[in-house]
Design a protein around this motif. Sequence first.
Motif, PDB file in Angstrom:
ATOM      1  N   ALA A  56      -1.479  -9.027   1.591  1.00  0.00           N
ATOM      2  CA  ALA A  56      -0.837  -7.702   1.594  1.00  0.00           C
ATOM      3  C   ALA A  56       0.315  -7.671   0.590  1.00  0.00           C
ATOM      4  CB  ALA A  56      -0.344  -7.365   3.006  1.00  0.00           C
ATOM      5  N   MET A  57       1.125  -8.751   0.583  1.00  0.00           N
ATOM      6  CA  MET A  57       2.252  -8.841  -0.350  1.00  0.00           C
ATOM      7  C   MET A  57       1.748  -8.891  -1.793  1.00  0.00           C
ATOM      8  SD  MET A  57       5.504  -9.029  -0.959  1.00  0.00           S
ATOM      9  CE  MET A  57       6.526  -9.633   0.393  1.00  0.00           C
TER      10      MET A  57
ATOM     11  N   ARG B  40      -1.049  -7.683  -3.019  1.00  0.00           N
ATOM     12  CA  ARG B  40      -1.550  -6.371  -3.442  1.00  0.00           C
ATOM     13  C   ARG B  40      -0.387  -5.425  -3.759  1.00  0.00           C
ATOM     14  NH1 ARG B  40      -6.942  -5.801  -3.101  1.00  0.00           N
ATOM     15  NH2 ARG B  40      -8.076  -7.261  -1.783  1.00  0.00           N
ATOM     16  N   LYS B  41       0.646  -5.501  -2.930  1.00  0.00           N
ATOM     17  CA  LYS B  41       1.815  -4.637  -3.132  1.00  0.00           C
ATOM     18  C   LYS B  41       2.502  -4.947  -4.466  1.00  0.00           C
ATOM     19  CE  LYS B  41       6.201  -4.029  -0.780  1.00  0.00           C
ATOM     20  NZ  LYS B  41       6.931  -4.427   0.428  1.00  0.00           N
ATOM     21  N   MET B  42       2.671  -6.243  -4.758  1.00  0.00           N
ATOM     22  CA  MET B  42       3.382  -6.626  -5.983  1.00  0.00           C
ATOM     23  C   MET B  42       2.525  -6.397  -7.233  1.00  0.00           C
ATOM     24  SD  MET B  42       6.312  -7.131  -5.065  1.00  0.00           S
ATOM     25  CE  MET B  42       6.931  -7.030  -3.392  1.00  0.00           C
TER      26      MET B  42
ATOM     27  N   ASP C  24       0.405  -3.943  -7.468  1.00  0.00           N
ATOM     28  CA  ASP C  24       0.579  -2.491  -7.675  1.00  0.00           C
ATOM     29  C   ASP C  24       1.873  -2.223  -8.432  1.00  0.00           C
ATOM     30  OD1 ASP C  24      -1.730  -1.539  -6.511  1.00  0.00           O
ATOM     31  OD2 ASP C  24      -0.849  -1.294  -4.516  1.00  0.00           O
ATOM     32  N   ARG C  25       2.901  -2.948  -8.046  1.00  0.00           N
ATOM     33  CA  ARG C  25       4.230  -2.732  -8.621  1.00  0.00           C
ATOM     34  C   ARG C  25       4.251  -2.996 -10.128  1.00  0.00           C
ATOM     35  NH1 ARG C  25       9.419  -5.574  -5.717  1.00  0.00           N
ATOM     36  NH2 ARG C  25      11.059  -4.678  -7.003  1.00  0.00           N
TER      37      ARG C  25
ATOM     38  N   GLY D 296      -2.836  -3.480  -9.632  1.00  0.00           N
ATOM     39  CA  GLY D 296      -3.512  -3.518  -8.333  1.00  0.00           C
ATOM     40  C   GLY D 296      -5.027  -3.592  -8.449  1.00  0.00           C
TER      41      GLY D 296
END
Length: 241
Positions: free
Chosen positions: A117-118, A120-122, A124-125, A129
């Motif tokens: 989850a982390m 994918r979030k980073m 995206d950032r 992603g």
Amino acid sequence: MSLIEITEVRKAFGDNEVLKGINLNIEPGEVIAIIGKSGSGKSTLLRCINGLETINAGSIAVAGAQLLPDELHLRALRLKVGMIFQQFNLFPHLTVGGNVMVSQTVVKKTAKDQAEAMARKMLDRVGLGHKFDAYPDELSGGQQQRVAIARALAMEPIALLCDEITSALDPELVQEVLAVVRELAAEGMTLVMVTHEMKFARDVCSRVVFMHQGRVHEIGPPEDVFSNPQTAELKQFLGML
């Protein structure tokens, strides 16, 4: 209290003293550019801040904790201070997602689903992603460096050290990496960057540190350092650019 406090730091390799008593305090949210000629000690200073090199004298404190040269302290320090290098150092046999997950699961012992989850979030950032399942050799150099940034961010560091992170890239890829760094700066991340990108240093950094022969030779806001250099050495350095 400063986030990073560097006091009278000295570092020698054999007879060659590379850092000759560095003093530098970095406040939370500051973006510091370190500039200077090759061999002035810039990269060595970064490597000392995150414990990759042990210092010979002086002290370094990060978030109030003294940097001590034993494995336990160094591991704790590297969790707090992320580092991104000139070379991307991605594992070729792991996917992009796997590369961003691996240090979380190995170093932090994060559960796999949380690490994913982390990651994918980073990703995206940093605008990647959609590349979660790709392999590093399918990416451009600029994309690989953005993955390396995501990997560092996934450890939730309190500061990020960037060692000439654009100098291995083709000129047209430099801006996409700097755009990510610019966003991090805008979000308040503490950044210490060794860089040759003077326009970026002028636009984004809160202070510029000019290193010369192992010392902090001049330091100040970018407009002062670039427009009004105080020493012959800095004038010469800026003139060569």
